[in-house]
Motif scaffolding. Structure first.
Motif, PDB file in Angstrom:
ATOM      1  N   LEU A  58      62.943  30.540  14.549  1.00 52.33           N
ATOM      2  CA  LEU A  58      63.393  31.007  15.870  1.00 52.33           C
ATOM      3  C   LEU A  58      64.363  32.184  15.751  1.00 52.33           C
ATOM      4  N   ASN A  59      65.243  32.139  14.725  1.00 53.67           N
ATOM      5  CA  ASN A  59      66.197  33.236  14.572  1.00 53.67           C
ATOM      6  C   ASN A  59      65.472  34.572  14.483  1.00 53.67           C
ATOM      7  N   LEU A  60      64.356  34.546  13.783  1.00 57.23           N
ATOM      8  CA  LEU A  60      63.564  35.744  13.577  1.00 57.23           C
ATOM      9  C   LEU A  60      63.027  36.273  14.911  1.00 57.23           C
ATOM     10  N   TYR A  61      62.540  35.352  15.732  1.00 56.45           N
ATOM     11  CA  TYR A  61      61.980  35.772  17.006  1.00 56.45           C
ATOM     12  C   TYR A  61      63.058  36.310  17.922  1.00 56.45           C
ATOM     13  N   VAL A  62      64.227  35.636  17.882  1.00 57.90           N
ATOM     14  CA  VAL A  62      65.329  36.096  18.711  1.00 57.90           C
ATOM     15  C   VAL A  62      65.761  37.486  18.271  1.00 57.90           C
ATOM     16  N   ALA A  63      65.934  37.654  16.956  1.00 56.71           N
ATOM     17  CA  ALA A  63      66.370  38.950  16.447  1.00 56.71           C
ATOM     18  C   ALA A  63      65.319  40.005  16.737  1.00 56.71           C
ATOM     19  N   SER A  64      64.058  39.601  16.698  1.00 61.88           N
ATOM     20  CA  SER A  64      63.010  40.560  17.006  1.00 61.88           C
ATOM     21  C   SER A  64      63.101  40.984  18.468  1.00 61.88           C
ATOM     22  N   GLY A  65      63.477  40.044  19.330  1.00 63.24           N
ATOM     23  CA  GLY A  65      63.653  40.387  20.739  1.00 63.24           C
ATOM     24  C   GLY A  65      64.800  41.354  20.947  1.00 63.24           C
ATOM     25  N   ILE A  66      65.881  41.178  20.178  1.00 62.35           N
ATOM     26  CA  ILE A  66      67.039  42.055  20.361  1.00 62.35           C
ATOM     27  C   ILE A  66      66.780  43.419  19.736  1.00 62.35           C
ATOM     28  N   SER A  67      66.193  43.411  18.518  1.00 63.98           N
ATOM     29  CA  SER A  67      66.095  44.658  17.773  1.00 63.98           C
ATOM     30  C   SER A  67      64.802  45.409  18.054  1.00 63.98           C
ATOM     31  N   LYS A  68      63.880  44.774  18.734  1.00 64.82           N
ATOM     32  CA  LYS A  68      62.565  45.365  19.017  1.00 64.82           C
ATOM     33  C   LYS A  68      61.785  45.689  17.741  1.00 64.82           C
ATOM     34  N   LEU A  69      62.152  45.030  16.632  1.00 65.05           N
ATOM     35  CA  LEU A  69      61.352  45.161  15.416  1.00 65.05           C
ATOM     36  C   LEU A  69      60.250  44.117  15.470  1.00 65.05           C
ATOM     37  N   SER A  70      59.127  44.371  14.812  1.00 65.18           N
ATOM     38  CA  SER A  70      58.071  43.367  14.803  1.00 65.18           C
ATOM     39  C   SER A  70      58.426  42.269  13.806  1.00 65.18           C
ATOM     40  N   ILE A  71      57.780  41.121  13.971  1.00 61.86           N
ATOM     41  CA  ILE A  71      58.067  39.994  13.083  1.00 61.86           C
ATOM     42  C   ILE A  71      57.750  40.358  11.633  1.00 61.86           C
ATOM     43  N   THR A  72      56.677  41.108  11.429  1.00 57.75           N
ATOM     44  CA  THR A  72      56.312  41.491  10.062  1.00 57.75           C
ATOM     45  C   THR A  72      57.421  42.306   9.417  1.00 57.75           C
ATOM     46  N   GLU A  73      57.919  43.299  10.147  1.00 58.54           N
ATOM     47  CA  GLU A  73      58.992  44.137   9.605  1.00 58.54           C
ATOM     48  C   GLU A  73      60.213  43.297   9.289  1.00 58.54           C
ATOM     49  N   LEU A  74      60.550  42.401  10.234  1.00 52.96           N
ATOM     50  CA  LEU A  74      61.735  41.578  10.058  1.00 52.96           C
ATOM     51  C   LEU A  74      61.591  40.651   8.861  1.00 52.96           C
ATOM     52  N   THR A  75      60.373  40.140   8.668  1.00 62.03           N
ATOM     53  CA  THR A  75      60.142  39.227   7.562  1.00 62.03           C
ATOM     54  C   THR A  75      60.503  39.892   6.248  1.00 62.03           C
ATOM     55  N   VAL A  76      60.125  41.170   6.120  1.00 63.42           N
ATOM     56  CA  VAL A  76      60.468  41.904   4.909  1.00 63.42           C
ATOM     57  C   VAL A  76      61.969  42.169   4.890  1.00 63.42           C
ATOM     58  N   ALA A  77      62.522  42.498   6.068  1.00 65.41           N
ATOM     59  CA  ALA A  77      63.932  42.877   6.137  1.00 65.41           C
ATOM     60  C   ALA A  77      64.856  41.742   5.722  1.00 65.41           C
ATOM     61  N   VAL A  78      64.485  40.487   6.027  1.00 65.15           N
ATOM     62  CA  VAL A  78      65.408  39.389   5.726  1.00 65.15           C
ATOM     63  C   VAL A  78      65.343  38.942   4.266  1.00 65.15           C
ATOM     64  N   LEU A  79      64.360  39.443   3.513  1.00 60.91           N
ATOM     65  CA  LEU A  79      64.129  38.893   2.171  1.00 60.91           C
ATOM     66  C   LEU A  79      65.360  38.758   1.271  1.00 60.91           C
ATOM     67  N   PRO A  80      66.187  39.821   1.130  1.00 62.64           N
ATOM     68  CA  PRO A  80      67.324  39.661   0.199  1.00 62.64           C
ATOM     69  C   PRO A  80      68.216  38.478   0.580  1.00 62.64           C
ATOM     70  N   TRP A  81      68.457  38.316   1.884  1.00 60.68           N
ATOM     71  CA  TRP A  81      69.364  37.256   2.328  1.00 60.68           C
ATOM     72  C   TRP A  81      68.667  35.901   2.299  1.00 60.68           C
ATOM     73  N   LEU A  82      67.377  35.926   2.541  1.00 57.34           N
ATOM     74  CA  LEU A  82      66.623  34.669   2.499  1.00 57.34           C
ATOM     75  C   LEU A  82      66.656  34.102   1.083  1.00 57.34           C
ATOM     76  N   MET A  83      66.502  35.001   0.093  1.00 57.45           N
ATOM     77  CA  MET A  83      66.588  34.563  -1.305  1.00 57.45           C
ATOM     78  C   MET A  83      67.962  33.955  -1.572  1.00 57.45           C
ATOM     79  N   THR A  84      69.006  34.633  -1.060  1.00 59.56           N
ATOM     80  CA  THR A  84      70.365  34.110  -1.222  1.00 59.56           C
ATOM     81  C   THR A  84      70.457  32.702  -0.656  1.00 59.56           C
TER      82      THR A  84
END
Lengths: 217, 463
Positions: B412-438
């Protein structure tokens, strides 16, 4: 007529949410004040019994939950696992969605009926017969709640009422989907007024001292 | 959750492939049903219903109804009784109150003051605004029990500011998606209440237990952010003076007072957790409308309605999950699972790996409260028999849920952030990777270092 129902539904759940919060809040304040050694006031506060607050709050939330669930069907907040369904070819996806809606209708219908039977057998039967003056015979009077001493069937009628309403909402959504292919859809990301808040409100990000533009002066 | 977006991301399968999938799934489900007997049938039925996209709550309820009706002699009336008594617990009522408090805080300008304070303290570091975003998320998480609310509250203010200051949107969104998940780890948290209710664990202890892991996670996310920002040379904010910091702190202190109400109230025994939640809802209302004045009285009904909508959805899942756990205990499933797991001689280490994998997998298809309601009753008895601390187990589940919130397809966080940032889910999925690994590293730490979670509540004498 439809609009009227919509408004009543919204009004009920909004009211229950607010009122339950206020009741618990007053109960806490009451308990706090009653603990203070203020002569006169303390005795009067202790004499005022607030022990029903918790029970009332629970019932209000149960009612809110049942009617809110019906409102949730209309606003599309009930989320399912749509990973598979969304990847199906379009016509199949439509069928999948319809299956989901039909399941919802059936389930809420059954629950509504179960609930209605339960409510009828646990006091409503007695209450209605007494009201219209028919001899009740050996129909049980039904239990009452521990603190408020209200008949439980009134409290519990939230289940049949809420479930039937939900059932109706599912049919509405299904009908709309068949006709127009639209589903209600709850947007978690939508926050009213974000845009103007960001632009208009003062704060470090926007006032001169720390803002990138402002820091050059 | 937005169906449209999900469709845009993943193209539909071709008909033969879809048919192969459907047949494959049904064969597996029927096989499971036949092979494992009653337990298999319960879970095959549940999975089959869920895969059609039926809301989780209804899938749970229908499974119970059809199983009881077709395969047992339990009178269906027993179900009716359960429907009434399922959510008649005062502890559960903490959920609507925390949702309400969260909504008032989100709309009421509390988040912005916290961000201002965080920027004044940490803004001059490399990637200062992003670090401030993490700190602000952590502060907001101290008072708010939902990660979605945290992402909305902090993200909607920090992300535009970051873009204005020359950060790429992807970087900002990646940070906030993961930092927002602190919302369910730090102090109050709705998944924790759900866990506490379904396993009879102390809510207060669970709240406090999340504090140190939360600080650790904020620190880890901060280090990664700082490193990336330094490498990519992102802008720094000017350093603020101590006077500015103190003034920013004083403005944000109204929001932080809530920590005192929640922890102090529960710890000293003045409130129960539910009463603390109700107090924080009233308090959040008070500061939003009368102190910060970012919200008028006219907005109150809408906030109430939204909160009621969200709470009703969760309470509805809970009602049906209560039915489901009634079915499971009727069929003696949790006990059998516990015996089976113990019979495998897994040991604590391997058992926790299995738990993590199961929960991470479940995080791919369901939202946190449903996962906890379904899995906690199954896994909890086995965990107890292996001598795992219930509070530690709760925090571990919570950390798993955090990871699930930050990756597709249902995060859900991803969808919410996608709504705020207007980035697509695919882009966001890549964008969160460093922190997701953490966060995965963090999950491992939490899993195998119990005292990280249970030291503080023990020290405070809450467990």
């Amino acid at each position: 007529m439809m609009k009227y129902l919509d408004h009543v539904e919204e009004f009920i759940i909004t009211f229950l949410m607010g009122a339950a919060t206020l009741i618990i809040f007053s109960a806490i304040i009451h308990r706090f004040l009653a603990g203070l050694p203020i002569p006169g006031l303390q005795d009067r506060l202790i004499a005022f019994n607030f022990s029903w607050a918790q029970e009332l709050c629970i019932y209000m939330f149960v009612w809110m939950a049942k009617f809110g669930a019906a409102y949730g069907v209309r606003s599309g907040i009930h989320v399912g696992v749509d990973v598979l369904v969304n990847r199906l070819p379009d016509e199949w996806r439509k069928k999948g969605v319809l299956v989901a809606i039909v399941c919802g209708t059936i389930f809420t219908g059954i629950i509504g009926t179960l609930g209605a039977t339960f409510v009828w057998e646990n006091g409503m039967h007695y209450a209605v017969y007494t009201l219209v003056g028919i001899d009740v015979g050996d129909v049980p009077q039904g239990p009452i709640t521990p603190d408020l001493e209200w008949p439980t069937w009134i409290i519990y009628s939230a289940v049949p009422l809420g479930s039937y309403l939900m059932c109706f909402r599912f049919m509405q959504v299904g009908w709309r989907f068949v006709r127009l292919g639209e589903l209600p859809h709850h947007d978690h990301a939508h926050v009213d007024g974000i845009e103007e808040e960001i632009l208009d409100q003062p704060g470090i990000l926007h006032d001169g001292t720390l803002h990138k533009g402002g820091s050059t002066k | 959750m937005s169906t449209e977006e999900a469709i845009n991301v993943i193209p539909p399968m071709s008909k033969p492939r879809a048919a192969a999938w459907l047949i494959g799934i049904s064969v597996v489900l029927i096989g499971v049903g036949l092979y494992f007997g009653n337990i298999g049938i319960v879970f095959a039925l549940l999975l089959a219903l869920m895969l059609t996209g039926v809301p989780v709550s209804i899938a749970l309820g229908l499974t119970v109804l059809s199983f009881l009706y077709l395969l047992t002699n339990v009178p269906i009336e027993a179900v009716a009784l359960k429907l009434f008594t399922g959510i008649e617990k005062f502890e559960i009522m903490a959920i609507p109150f925390f949702i309400l408090a969260g909504n008032f805080l989100t709309h009421g300008g509390v988040a912005r003051r916290m961000i201002d304070f965080a920027v004044s303290v940490i803004g001059h570091f490399h990637g200062g605004l992003a670090l401030a975003g993490i700190i602000a998320c952590a502060m907001f998480a101290l008072v708010c029990g939902s990660s979605v609310a945290t992402v909305v509250a902090i993200g909607s203010i920090v992300l535009p500011a970051m873009v204005q200051n020359g950060y790429p949107m992807r970087f900002g969104a990646g940070v906030i998606v993961c930092a927002g998940s602190l919302g369910i780890l730090m102090l109050p948290s709705i998944p924790k209440v759900v866990y506490a209710v379904s396993t009879n664990t102390s809510i207060g202890a669970l709240f406090v237990a999340g504090l140190i892991p939360g600080i650790l996670l904020s620190f880890m996310l901060g280090v990664v952010t700082w490193y990336l920002a330094k490498k990519r040379n992102y802008p720094r904010m000017p350093k603020s003076s101590w006077a500015q910091r103190i003034s920013a702190f004083r403005k944000s202190v109204w929001g932080l007072m809530l920590v005192v109400i929640i922890v102090g109230g529960i710890y000293s025994g003045v409130f129960t957790a539910t009463e603390a939640a109700a107090m924080s809802a009233v308090y959040a209302f008070f500061i939003s409308v009368f102190v910060y004045k970012d919200m008028g009285m006219k907005d109150v009904p809408r906030v109430l309605l939204n909160s009621a909508n969200m709470s009703a959805m969760l309470l509805y899942i809970i009602t049906n999950a209560v039915l489901f756990s009634f079915l499971m205990s009727h069929e003696n499933i949790p006990q059998m699972m516990a015996d089976w797991i113990l019979g495998k001689d897994l040991g604590v280490v391997a058992f926790l790996i299995v738990v993590n994998l199961v929960l991470l997998l479940a995080g791919n298809v369901m939202e946190p409260s449903s996962i906890i309601l379904i899995f906690a009753p199954i896994l909890f008895p086995a965990a107890m028999k292996l001598g795992i601390d219930p509070v530690h187990f709760g925090i571990l589940i919570d950390a798993n849920m955090e990871v699930g919130l930050c990756h597709p397809p249902v995060g859900l966080n991803l969808y919410v952030a996608s709504g705020i940032s207007k980035l697509s889910i695919t882009e966001l999925t890549v964008a969160v990777l460093p922190w997701l690994m953490t966060m995965v590293v963090f999950l491992i730490i939490v899993t195998y270092w119990p005292s990280l979670s249970i030291w503080l509540p023990k020290a405070m004498g809450m467990m």
